[in-house]
Motif scaffolding. Structure first.
Motif, PDB file in Angstrom:
ATOM      1  N   LYS A 113       0.406  -1.009  -0.393  1.00  0.00           N
ATOM      2  CA  LYS A 113      -0.330   0.193  -0.390  1.00  0.00           C
ATOM      3  C   LYS A 113       1.311   1.457   0.192  1.00  0.00           C
ATOM      4  CE  LYS A 113      -4.604   1.559   1.747  1.00  0.00           C
ATOM      5  NZ  LYS A 113      -5.385   0.797   2.250  1.00  0.00           N
ATOM      6  N   SER A 114       1.979   1.142   0.526  1.00  0.00           N
ATOM      7  CA  SER A 114       3.223   2.397   0.649  1.00  0.00           C
ATOM      8  C   SER A 114       3.316   2.259  -0.550  1.00  0.00           C
ATOM      9  CB  SER A 114       4.287   2.105   2.057  1.00  0.00           C
ATOM     10  OG  SER A 114       4.330   1.231   2.025  1.00  0.00           O
ATOM     11  N   GLY A 115       3.710   1.695  -1.350  1.00  0.00           N
ATOM     12  CA  GLY A 115       4.448   1.543  -1.996  1.00  0.00           C
ATOM     13  C   GLY A 115       3.940   2.504  -3.427  1.00  0.00           C
ATOM     14  N   ILE A 116       2.935   2.081  -3.375  1.00  0.00           N
ATOM     15  CA  ILE A 116       1.555   2.883  -4.472  1.00  0.00           C
ATOM     16  C   ILE A 116       0.970   4.274  -3.706  1.00  0.00           C
ATOM     17  CG2 ILE A 116      -1.073   2.694  -5.125  1.00  0.00           C
ATOM     18  CD1 ILE A 116      -0.738  -0.709  -4.776  1.00  0.00           C
ATOM     19  N   THR A 117       1.078   4.421  -2.451  1.00  0.00           N
ATOM     20  CA  THR A 117       1.121   5.622  -2.442  1.00  0.00           C
ATOM     21  C   THR A 117       2.435   6.422  -2.319  1.00  0.00           C
ATOM     22  OG1 THR A 117      -0.042   4.945  -0.733  1.00  0.00           O
ATOM     23  CG2 THR A 117      -0.123   7.117  -0.144  1.00  0.00           C
ATOM     24  N   ILE A 118       3.391   6.103  -2.552  1.00  0.00           N
ATOM     25  CA  ILE A 118       4.951   6.840  -3.081  1.00  0.00           C
ATOM     26  C   ILE A 118       4.449   6.894  -4.279  1.00  0.00           C
ATOM     27  CG2 ILE A 118       7.374   6.939  -3.032  1.00  0.00           C
ATOM     28  CD1 ILE A 118       7.435   5.008  -0.190  1.00  0.00           C
ATOM     29  N   ILE A 119       4.258   6.084  -4.913  1.00  0.00           N
ATOM     30  CA  ILE A 119       4.861   6.236  -6.871  1.00  0.00           C
ATOM     31  C   ILE A 119       2.684   6.963  -7.014  1.00  0.00           C
ATOM     32  CG2 ILE A 119       4.448   4.737  -8.718  1.00  0.00           C
ATOM     33  CD1 ILE A 119       5.411   2.506  -7.690  1.00  0.00           C
ATOM     34  N   ARG A 120       2.382   7.007  -6.438  1.00  0.00           N
ATOM     35  CA  ARG A 120       1.232   7.960  -7.320  1.00  0.00           C
ATOM     36  C   ARG A 120       1.494   9.556  -6.699  1.00  0.00           C
ATOM     37  NH1 ARG A 120      -5.701   6.647  -5.962  1.00  0.00           N
ATOM     38  NH2 ARG A 120      -5.286   8.899  -7.870  1.00  0.00           N
ATOM     39  N   LYS A 121       1.659   9.837  -5.634  1.00  0.00           N
ATOM     40  CA  LYS A 121       2.592  11.190  -4.904  1.00  0.00           C
ATOM     41  C   LYS A 121       3.434  11.720  -5.710  1.00  0.00           C
ATOM     42  CE  LYS A 121       1.023  10.932  -0.407  1.00  0.00           C
ATOM     43  NZ  LYS A 121      -0.794  11.904  -0.499  1.00  0.00           N
ATOM     44  N   VAL A 122       4.548  10.772  -6.828  1.00  0.00           N
ATOM     45  CA  VAL A 122       5.557  11.735  -7.636  1.00  0.00           C
ATOM     46  C   VAL A 122       5.100  12.054  -9.075  1.00  0.00           C
ATOM     47  CG1 VAL A 122       7.721   9.585  -8.563  1.00  0.00           C
ATOM     48  CG2 VAL A 122       7.283   9.841  -6.343  1.00  0.00           C
ATOM     49  N   PHE A 123       4.368  10.834  -9.302  1.00  0.00           N
ATOM     50  CA  PHE A 123       3.662  11.036 -10.462  1.00  0.00           C
ATOM     51  C   PHE A 123       2.383  12.456 -10.713  1.00  0.00           C
ATOM     52  CE2 PHE A 123       5.203   7.327 -12.100  1.00  0.00           C
ATOM     53  CZ  PHE A 123       5.341   7.463 -13.571  1.00  0.00           C
ATOM     54  N   GLY A 124       1.830  12.555  -9.622  1.00  0.00           N
ATOM     55  CA  GLY A 124       1.015  14.043  -9.134  1.00  0.00           C
ATOM     56  C   GLY A 124       2.157  15.007  -9.228  1.00  0.00           C
ATOM     57  N   VAL A 125       3.795  14.933  -8.837  1.00  0.00           N
ATOM     58  CA  VAL A 125       4.244  16.287  -8.944  1.00  0.00           C
ATOM     59  C   VAL A 125       4.471  16.565 -10.530  1.00  0.00           C
ATOM     60  CG1 VAL A 125       6.134  17.342  -8.426  1.00  0.00           C
ATOM     61  CG2 VAL A 125       4.943  15.581  -6.524  1.00  0.00           C
ATOM     62  N   ILE A 126       4.992  15.266 -10.816  1.00  0.00           N
ATOM     63  CA  ILE A 126       5.127  15.397 -12.291  1.00  0.00           C
ATOM     64  C   ILE A 126       4.727  16.186 -13.637  1.00  0.00           C
ATOM     65  CG2 ILE A 126       5.776  13.813 -14.340  1.00  0.00           C
ATOM     66  CD1 ILE A 126       7.011  12.691 -12.184  1.00  0.00           C
ATOM     67  N   LEU A 127       2.895  15.091 -13.385  1.00  0.00           N
ATOM     68  CA  LEU A 127       1.991  16.053 -13.455  1.00  0.00           C
ATOM     69  C   LEU A 127       1.769  17.577 -13.481  1.00  0.00           C
ATOM     70  CD1 LEU A 127      -0.509  14.592 -15.724  1.00  0.00           C
ATOM     71  CD2 LEU A 127      -1.571  14.519 -13.374  1.00  0.00           C
ATOM     72  N   LEU A 128       1.554  18.057 -12.110  1.00  0.00           N
ATOM     73  CA  LEU A 128       1.408  19.005 -11.763  1.00  0.00           C
ATOM     74  C   LEU A 128       2.112  20.188 -12.758  1.00  0.00           C
ATOM     75  CD1 LEU A 128      -0.537  21.098  -9.858  1.00  0.00           C
ATOM     76  CD2 LEU A 128       1.808  20.643  -7.899  1.00  0.00           C
ATOM     77  N   ALA A 129       3.444  19.590 -12.495  1.00  0.00           N
ATOM     78  CA  ALA A 129       4.494  20.341 -13.243  1.00  0.00           C
ATOM     79  C   ALA A 129       4.305  20.591 -14.142  1.00  0.00           C
ATOM     80  CB  ALA A 129       6.430  19.979 -13.348  1.00  0.00           C
ATOM     81  N   ILE A 130       4.331  19.293 -15.240  1.00  0.00           N
ATOM     82  CA  ILE A 130       3.667  19.568 -17.163  1.00  0.00           C
ATOM     83  C   ILE A 130       2.184  20.315 -17.158  1.00  0.00           C
ATOM     84  CG2 ILE A 130       2.024  17.689 -18.686  1.00  0.00           C
ATOM     85  CD1 ILE A 130       3.961  15.308 -17.169  1.00  0.00           C
ATOM     86  N   ALA A 131       1.522  20.537 -16.017  1.00  0.00           N
ATOM     87  CA  ALA A 131       0.092  21.165 -16.171  1.00  0.00           C
ATOM     88  C   ALA A 131       0.627  23.221 -15.879  1.00  0.00           C
ATOM     89  CB  ALA A 131      -0.966  21.068 -14.790  1.00  0.00           C
ATOM     90  N   VAL A 132       0.937  23.394 -15.094  1.00  0.00           N
ATOM     91  CA  VAL A 132       2.071  24.372 -15.107  1.00  0.00           C
ATOM     92  C   VAL A 132       2.471  25.031 -16.890  1.00  0.00           C
ATOM     93  CG1 VAL A 132       3.875  26.317 -14.217  1.00  0.00           C
ATOM     94  CG2 VAL A 132       1.905  24.687 -12.732  1.00  0.00           C
ATOM     95  N   LYS A 133       3.675  23.926 -17.154  1.00  0.00           N
ATOM     96  CA  LYS A 133       4.667  24.028 -18.673  1.00  0.00           C
ATOM     97  C   LYS A 133       3.194  24.188 -19.620  1.00  0.00           C
ATOM     98  CE  LYS A 133       6.945  21.687 -21.517  1.00  0.00           C
ATOM     99  NZ  LYS A 133       6.606  21.681 -22.876  1.00  0.00           N
ATOM    100  N   LEU A 134       2.507  23.349 -19.975  1.00  0.00           N
ATOM    101  CA  LEU A 134       1.404  23.051 -21.082  1.00  0.00           C
ATOM    102  C   LEU A 134       0.158  24.840 -20.784  1.00  0.00           C
ATOM    103  CD1 LEU A 134      -0.665  19.975 -20.656  1.00  0.00           C
ATOM    104  CD2 LEU A 134       0.388  21.230 -22.945  1.00  0.00           C
ATOM    105  N   PHE A 135       0.427  25.412 -19.276  1.00  0.00           N
ATOM    106  CA  PHE A 135      -0.580  26.386 -19.040  1.00  0.00           C
ATOM    107  C   PHE A 135      -0.158  28.027 -19.521  1.00  0.00           C
ATOM    108  CE2 PHE A 135      -1.433  30.248 -17.059  1.00  0.00           C
ATOM    109  CZ  PHE A 135      -2.741  30.802 -16.957  1.00  0.00           C
ATOM    110  N   ALA A 136       1.743  27.895 -19.724  1.00  0.00           N
ATOM    111  CA  ALA A 136       2.254  28.981 -19.809  1.00  0.00           C
ATOM    112  C   ALA A 136       2.664  28.995 -21.174  1.00  0.00           C
ATOM    113  CB  ALA A 136       3.683  28.687 -19.116  1.00  0.00           C
ATOM    114  N   SER A 137       2.619  28.063 -22.142  1.00  0.00           N
ATOM    115  CA  SER A 137       2.955  27.609 -23.012  1.00  0.00           C
ATOM    116  C   SER A 137       1.839  28.080 -24.648  1.00  0.00           C
ATOM    117  CB  SER A 137       3.712  26.135 -24.028  1.00  0.00           C
ATOM    118  OG  SER A 137       2.821  25.160 -23.614  1.00  0.00           O
ATOM    119  N   ASN A 138       0.792  27.325 -23.952  1.00  0.00           N
ATOM    120  CA  ASN A 138      -0.313  27.852 -24.762  1.00  0.00           C
ATOM    121  C   ASN A 138      -1.210  29.210 -24.039  1.00  0.00           C
ATOM    122  OD1 ASN A 138      -1.002  25.598 -26.471  1.00  0.00           O
ATOM    123  ND2 ASN A 138      -0.652  24.753 -24.830  1.00  0.00           N
TER     124      ASN A 138
END
Length: 193
Positions: free
Chosen positions: A162-187
């Motif tokens: 359970k903790s491994g899945i939670t960690i992976i989910r949070k790491v990909f959440g941070v990556i997705l947040l950065a991608i969202a900011v980049k998409l917003f800024a460029s568009n």
């Protein structure tokens, strides 16, 4: 047709983060317990077909209602932003509950779990920046990963815990947040040019 490894990798990571197949393992396992067998092949193929159709037809639908890809990408960046917050903070903004054994491969697995609003929005958002062949390659890579995860979900859950899945989910959440900011800024710049 010109394949670009960087574009394929980035588009693959965006879709992987949005689809969140690893984070959805608990949902898949509970669904498997409710309905018995999940048709992994059928769910994967249907998700791929939905994403590829939306990649080509989605922009035409937008044009019919008078929205361009950059405007949709900005709106999509907000959805990605909220999906990322959901992953990082461990909150649920959207949840689908009922599943019939006959349609479990299609609903809720293929849609909305895999090819859901976040994935479809992401496809049109990244289409504003990347070549279509690179996005299709990213979809195919993700569908292969989805199929493997669906087939081996019980083993993956035991291995990660359970903790491994939670960690992976949070790491990909941070990556997705950065991608969202980049998409917003460029568009957003494109809209004002």
């Amino acid at each position: 047709m010109e394949f670009n490894i960087k574009e394929i990798f980035t588009a693959t990571m965006v879709l992987f983060a949005v689809i969140d197949i690893v984070g959805n393992i608990p949902i898949i396992i509970s669904l498997r317990e409710k309905v018995g067998h999940i048709q992994s092949e059928k769910a994967s193929i249907i998700a791929a077909v939905l994403m590829i159709i939306f990649l080509f037809v989605g922009e035409r639908i937008l044009n019919l209602i008078g929205i361009n890809v950059n405007e949709f990408a900005v709106a999509g960046s907000f959805i990605l932003f909220f999906l990322a917050l959901e992953m990082i903070l461990g909150i649920t903004l959207f949840k689908e509950e009922d599943a019939s054994p006959k349609v479990a491969a299609i609903f809720p697995i293929a849609f909305p779990l895999l090819a859901g609003p976040g994935a479809l929005t992401s496809l049109l958002s990244i289409r504003a920046e990347y070549a279509i062949e690179n996005i299709i390659a990213a979809i195919i890579i993700n569908v292969i990963v989805i199929y493997i995860v669906l087939k081996t979900s019980a083993r993956i859950q035991r291995f990660l815990g359970k903790s491994g899945i939670t960690i992976i989910r949070k790491v990909f959440g941070v990556i997705l947040l950065a991608i969202a900011v980049k998409l917003f800024a460029s568009n957003i710049q494109e809209l004002f040019n």
